[in-house]
Scaffold this motif. Structure first.
Motif, PDB file in Angstrom:
ATOM      1  N   ASN A   1       3.593   6.798  -6.985  1.00  0.00           N
ATOM      2  CA  ASN A   1       2.700   7.723  -7.664  1.00  0.00           C
ATOM      3  C   ASN A   1       3.206   9.156  -7.539  1.00  0.00           C
ATOM      4  OD1 ASN A   1       0.944   5.806  -8.591  1.00  0.00           O
ATOM      5  ND2 ASN A   1      -0.578   6.092  -6.988  1.00  0.00           N
ATOM      6  N   LEU A   2       3.773   9.490  -6.394  1.00  0.00           N
ATOM      7  CA  LEU A   2       4.345  10.821  -6.229  1.00  0.00           C
ATOM      8  C   LEU A   2       5.544  11.020  -7.143  1.00  0.00           C
ATOM      9  CD1 LEU A   2       4.216  11.263  -2.341  1.00  0.00           C
ATOM     10  CD2 LEU A   2       2.878  12.514  -4.051  1.00  0.00           C
TER      11      LEU A   2
ATOM     12  N   SER B   1       0.810   7.382 -12.440  1.00  0.00           N
ATOM     13  CA  SER B   1       0.137   6.115 -12.157  1.00  0.00           C
ATOM     14  C   SER B   1       0.979   4.932 -12.589  1.00  0.00           C
ATOM     15  CB  SER B   1      -1.213   6.063 -12.866  1.00  0.00           C
ATOM     16  OG  SER B   1      -1.019   5.966 -14.254  1.00  0.00           O
TER      17      SER B   1
ATOM     18  N   ILE C   1       2.716   2.181  -3.296  1.00  0.00           N
ATOM     19  CA  ILE C   1       1.927   2.769  -4.371  1.00  0.00           C
ATOM     20  C   ILE C   1       1.921   4.285  -4.228  1.00  0.00           C
ATOM     21  CG2 ILE C   1      -0.406   2.967  -5.322  1.00  0.00           C
ATOM     22  CD1 ILE C   1      -0.894   0.099  -4.476  1.00  0.00           C
ATOM     23  N   GLN C   2       1.718   4.782  -3.026  1.00  0.00           N
ATOM     24  CA  GLN C   2       1.666   6.222  -2.801  1.00  0.00           C
ATOM     25  C   GLN C   2       2.991   6.887  -3.156  1.00  0.00           C
ATOM     26  OE1 GLN C   2       0.258   6.983   1.210  1.00  0.00           O
ATOM     27  NE2 GLN C   2      -1.044   5.167   1.154  1.00  0.00           N
ATOM     28  N   ILE C   3       4.092   6.268  -2.751  1.00  0.00           N
ATOM     29  CA  ILE C   3       5.401   6.857  -3.023  1.00  0.00           C
ATOM     30  C   ILE C   3       5.674   6.903  -4.516  1.00  0.00           C
ATOM     31  CG2 ILE C   3       7.889   6.539  -2.764  1.00  0.00           C
ATOM     32  CD1 ILE C   3       7.389   5.400  -0.014  1.00  0.00           C
TER      33      ILE C   3
ATOM     34  N   GLY D   1       0.785  -1.223   0.000  1.00  0.00           N
ATOM     35  CA  GLY D   1       0.000   0.000   0.000  1.00  0.00           C
ATOM     36  C   GLY D   1       0.819   1.276   0.000  1.00  0.00           C
ATOM     37  N   PHE D   2       1.783   1.379   0.897  1.00  0.00           N
ATOM     38  CA  PHE D   2       2.570   2.603   1.014  1.00  0.00           C
ATOM     39  C   PHE D   2       3.429   2.818  -0.226  1.00  0.00           C
ATOM     40  CE2 PHE D   2       6.261   4.980   2.903  1.00  0.00           C
ATOM     41  CZ  PHE D   2       5.574   6.178   3.061  1.00  0.00           C
TER      42      PHE D   2
END
Length: 259
Positions: free
Chosen positions: A43-44, A48, A39-41, A36-37
């Motif tokens: 994406n930043l 996508s 994906i956020q990194i 999960g984490f």
């Protein structure tokens, strides 16, 4: 798989139903939380996940699967050899070393990242072997080596997965040279997507080193967590004296219906 070490205290008695359920719950949480984490990194860093590989040059995209197969073949031998010289390290140290490798590869842009790819694959495999040993298995046993490669078929932290596809936990093959090649052929397509995402992230202008370090950090953590799920379920089958397939079904049920 019967290569669990006799010194493992978890193998001294048979677990009861409540303990089995608790361990399955924990494995399901670990599986769900693994990527999960990351994906956020990512994406930043670069947009996508679906669009990352499209950034790579066409020749690189078309050659990814072949390069991944070769990297897996080399990693299988390199990882085993390194464990004889350097002891297994905690997960945090593995992630830090992996991040440093990614930063070095990212500083060289795409050419540097391509050179780094086999080394990163070997390091990830070495980390997975370390998890297998920590879960009580003999990482030098052929069947355990096969399972370590199999963990790579869990896709990557950017892959959408509702828990329905747990093939990386259930595949079993004979211990022959042909079976090794078959396993690599099955794993390579999925791993090539993961490594393609990693290479693409490392081509982000200016941020190549940061992207390389971050993606390696994310992937190292992800595959170590997937290894915990994989070998945790193998260990649980031994400790609970239950068929692996029954426990796998229990894990799948929890992933599809967390409630």
């Amino acid at each position: 798989m019967n290569e669990i070490l006799l010194s493992d205290p978890r193998a001294e008695r048979t677990l009861d139903a409540a303990e089995v359920a608790s361990e399955l719950d924990a494995l399901a949480r670990r599986y769900r939380d693994a990527g999960g984490f990351g994906i956020q990194i990512l994406n930043l860093l670069g947009g996508s996940a679906d669009g990352l590989i499209d950034r790579l040059p066409r020749p690189v995209q078309s050659g990814l699967e072949g390069a991944t197969r070769q990297a897996l073949r080399l990693a299988m031998f390199g990882a085993n050899g390194s464990r004889r010289m350097v002891p297994d390290q905690p997960a945090g140290i593995n992630r830090a070393v992996s991040a440093a490798m990614g930063a070095a590869g990212g500083m060289g842009g795409l050419p540097g990242a391509l050179v780094e790819l086999p080394a990163t694959t070997a390091f990830l495999l070495r980390s997975i072997q370390g998890v297998a040993a920590d879960e009580g298995f003999d990482a030098t046993a052929d069947s355990v080596k096969f399972d370590c490669i199999q963990v790579f078929s869990a896709a990557g932290p950017l892959a959408a997965d509702d828990g329905a596809d747990l093939g990386f936990l259930s595949l079993r093959l004979g211990l022959t040279g042909a079976a090794v090649q078959k396993l690599i052929a099955q794993v390579a397509p999925r791993l090539s997507v993961v490594l393609g995402q990693k290479l693409a992230a490392q081509t982000v202008p200016v941020l190549g080193a940061v992207a390389g370090a971050t993606t390696n950090f994310v992937y190292s953590g992800y595959y170590q967590e997937m290894a915990r799920v994989h070998f945790g379920l193998r260990r649980l089958a031994v400790a609970a004296d239950q068929p692996h397939e029954d426990l796998l079904e229990g894990l799948r049920d929890r992933l599809l219906d967390p409630a």
